[in-house]
Design a protein around this motif. Structure first.
Motif, PDB file in Angstrom:
ATOM      1  N   SER A 188       1.005  -1.093   0.117  1.00 47.76           N
ATOM      2  CA  SER A 188      -0.314  -0.341  -0.166  1.00 47.76           C
ATOM      3  C   SER A 188       1.267   1.358   0.069  1.00 47.76           C
ATOM      4  O   SER A 188       2.133   1.159  -0.092  1.00 47.76           O
ATOM      5  N   VAL A 189       0.181   2.219   1.014  1.00 45.73           N
ATOM      6  CA  VAL A 189       1.233   3.527   0.679  1.00 45.73           C
ATOM      7  C   VAL A 189       1.805   3.630   1.204  1.00 45.73           C
ATOM      8  O   VAL A 189       3.026   4.084   1.363  1.00 45.73           O
ATOM      9  N   ILE A 190       1.554   2.034   2.359  1.00 45.69           N
ATOM     10  CA  ILE A 190       2.368   2.438   3.874  1.00 45.69           C
ATOM     11  C   ILE A 190       3.943   1.520   3.058  1.00 45.69           C
ATOM     12  O   ILE A 190       5.031   1.924   3.479  1.00 45.69           O
ATOM     13  N   GLY A 191       3.895   0.949   2.370  1.00 45.76           N
ATOM     14  CA  GLY A 191       5.032   0.194   1.803  1.00 45.76           C
ATOM     15  C   GLY A 191       6.118   1.190   1.255  1.00 45.76           C
ATOM     16  O   GLY A 191       6.516   1.194   0.924  1.00 45.76           O
ATOM     17  N   VAL A 192       4.868   1.849   0.127  1.00 40.49           N
ATOM     18  CA  VAL A 192       6.247   3.250  -0.934  1.00 40.49           C
ATOM     19  C   VAL A 192       6.804   3.259  -0.318  1.00 40.49           C
ATOM     20  O   VAL A 192       7.821   4.184   0.137  1.00 40.49           O
ATOM     21  N   GLY A 193       5.610   4.538   1.593  1.00 43.31           N
ATOM     22  CA  GLY A 193       6.698   4.891   2.667  1.00 43.31           C
ATOM     23  C   GLY A 193       7.832   3.728   3.030  1.00 43.31           C
ATOM     24  O   GLY A 193       9.233   4.758   3.460  1.00 43.31           O
ATOM     25  N   ASP A 194       7.785   2.514   3.760  1.00 40.94           N
ATOM     26  CA  ASP A 194       9.344   1.947   3.964  1.00 40.94           C
ATOM     27  C   ASP A 194       9.960   2.127   2.301  1.00 40.94           C
ATOM     28  O   ASP A 194      11.348   1.923   3.448  1.00 40.94           O
ATOM     29  N   TYR A 195       9.505   1.696   1.245  1.00 41.40           N
ATOM     30  CA  TYR A 195      11.284   1.699   0.452  1.00 41.40           C
ATOM     31  C   TYR A 195      11.682   3.389   0.302  1.00 41.40           C
ATOM     32  O   TYR A 195      12.960   3.622   0.148  1.00 41.40           O
ATOM     33  N   LEU A 196      10.870   4.663   0.426  1.00 36.65           N
ATOM     34  CA  LEU A 196      11.203   5.691   0.555  1.00 36.65           C
ATOM     35  C   LEU A 196      12.369   5.723   1.698  1.00 36.65           C
ATOM     36  O   LEU A 196      13.622   6.284   1.148  1.00 36.65           O
ATOM     37  N   GLU A 197      12.278   5.226   2.846  1.00 34.08           N
ATOM     38  CA  GLU A 197      12.769   4.948   4.470  1.00 34.08           C
ATOM     39  C   GLU A 197      13.865   4.383   3.652  1.00 34.08           C
ATOM     40  O   GLU A 197      15.039   5.083   4.151  1.00 34.08           O
ATOM     41  N   LYS A 198      13.742   3.168   2.480  1.00 35.00           N
ATOM     42  CA  LYS A 198      15.288   2.851   3.047  1.00 35.00           C
ATOM     43  C   LYS A 198      16.693   3.801   2.054  1.00 35.00           C
ATOM     44  O   LYS A 198      17.520   3.722   2.136  1.00 35.00           O
ATOM     45  N   LEU A 199      16.018   4.602   1.023  1.00 39.51           N
ATOM     46  CA  LEU A 199      16.115   4.841  -0.620  1.00 39.51           C
ATOM     47  C   LEU A 199      17.466   6.627   0.687  1.00 39.51           C
ATOM     48  O   LEU A 199      18.282   6.820   0.538  1.00 39.51           O
ATOM     49  N   LEU A 200      16.469   7.187   1.198  1.00 38.78           N
ATOM     50  CA  LEU A 200      17.019   8.101   2.197  1.00 38.78           C
ATOM     51  C   LEU A 200      18.124   7.835   3.396  1.00 38.78           C
ATOM     52  O   LEU A 200      18.607   7.974   4.093  1.00 38.78           O
TER      53      LEU A 200
END
Length: 393
Positions: free
Chosen positions: A218-230
């Motif tokens: 979900s959008v929370i999973g997209v947030g997980d991926y952005l967290e990893k990138l940052l």
């Protein structure tokens, strides 16, 4: 909450009654058209009949999903919201265009092969924009990019500037006293020292066409991926994986911003050095795609709340960081356009503040729509992280 089979029967009977009434209406109208205007009767009948077939198909899929795919949809509880645009309101009022659909997301996603993607790009079936990545601009740093952007903006009238970079909701209005390009583009949005970023989701239940009820997609999973990138960029990141749009396990968008604000204030009290806040959303509507390196990527849209009703500031929801918010989003948009032209849609501005008052570098980011895939949304984060890093450095 489980639903008995009798509900399916009752619902289907109700739908059939509606279809019977509509069909009778269509037959009457068609008969009159055949009598008076036979040349337009068949096209009109065809369109209306297609609509009836569509409704019948959606209802049959609803029943199938509720009976045979209940486990796949567990995280939706027994309802899912579909909104025409962002459902966002500090005043606890949900978008009037929102409606509830019990247990079933009517939109679906057909995973694209490269051959299919090429065909749909070439034929214009989808609103796809080919993105040009200017590597020279992308690697030149924010100061050089902003100098180029300032030159570009200097040749625009104010009307052309607003039309080029903003979509203004009818609830508010844009004027130079609030959105001043010279002030916003010259404001320093970079951060010297530690970059500490908070990611959260006011509408954490927002899902993608292939999420199938999974939080991780979900959008929370997209947030997980952005967290990893940052984190890979050595930023400090706090990611709140909480649902603020659910009450007692059911989706409830009304009051989500107020519930989120309580939690945000707690986090900021514990971490007062947070200097960037990202409220990551997913919009609704037609699938929005850009093409980067021959791959579909969900388009991004930044959102600003002006705390302005079109005539005056809204005193009940003051935003002392409005200028900083507007500067940050404008620089992300303009730098993004230089680095990956076509990735960002125009910035959407609306009347309330949407918890953006908490820091000057607060953004609300719409990542694709309910018709994009989860993978497309994650790919967009690869490029957004580049743009964010360039603006903050």
């Amino acid at each position: 909450m489980s639903v008995g089979n009798s509900e399916y029967g009752n619902k289907w009977c109700s739908v059939k009654k509606i279809i019977y009434v509509i069909t009778l209406f269509v037959l009457i109208i068609t008969a009159r058209l055949l009598y008076y205007k036979s040349d337009i009767a068949m096209p009109v009948m065809g369109k209306i009949t297609s609509g009836i077939i569509y409704l019948a198909r959606e209802e049959s899929e609803y029943i199938y999903n509720r009976i045979f795919k209940k486990d796949d949809m567990a995280c939706y509880a027994d309802s899912i919201i579909y909104t025409e645009g962002a459902c966002m309101d500090d005043a606890s009022l949900c978008d009037s265009r929102a409606w509830l659909l019990q247990g079933y997301d009517m939109h679906y996603y057909n995973d694209f092969s490269q051959q299919q993607l090429k065909y749909e790009v070439n034929t214009g079936i989808l609103p796809v924009i080919k993105v040009k990545n200017d590597s020279i601009m992308a690697n030149s740093g924010s100061s050089v990019l902003l100098d180029n952007i300032k030159n570009d903006l200097s040749g625009l009238s104010y009307k052309a500037f607003v039309e080029s970079f903003y979509t203004v909701d009818s609830s508010t209005r844009a004027d130079k006293s609030i959105i001043n390009p010279e002030i916003l583009i010259n404001r320093n949005c970079s951060i010297n020292g530690t970059k500490k970023i908070l990611i959260y989701h006011t509408h954490g239940s927002e899902a993608y066409a292939d999420s199938y009820g999974s939080m991780d997609k979900s959008v929370i999973g997209v947030g997980d991926y952005l967290e990893k990138l940052l984190l890979d960029r050595n930023y400090e990141v706090i990611h709140l994986r909480e649902y603020f749009d659910r009450v007692d396990g059911r989706i409830c968008r009304e009051g989500a911003y107020e519930r989120a604000l309580i939690r945000l204030n707690e986090v900021l009290a514990e971490h007062p050095d947070i200097n960037v806040i990202i409220d990551l959303h997913r919009d609704s509507g037609e699938r929005r795609v850009a093409v980067i390196d021959s791959e579909p990527v969900a388009k991004l849209m930044l959102f600003n709340g002006l705390s302005y009703d079109g005539k005056k500031d809204i005193s009940s929801v003051p935003n002392p960081n409005r200028e900083g918010n507007l500067a940050f989003s404008l620089q992300l948009k303009t730098v993004g356009d230089k680095m990956y032209e076509g990735l960002f849609s125009r910035i959407y501005v609306r009347n309330y503040r949407y918890n953006m008052h908490l820091t000057e570098r607060a953004i609300l980011l719409e990542t694709g729509t309910d018709r994009n895939s989860f993978e497309e949304a994650c790919k967009a984060m690869d490029y957004f992280a580049d743009v964010l890093g360039t603006v903050l450095e």
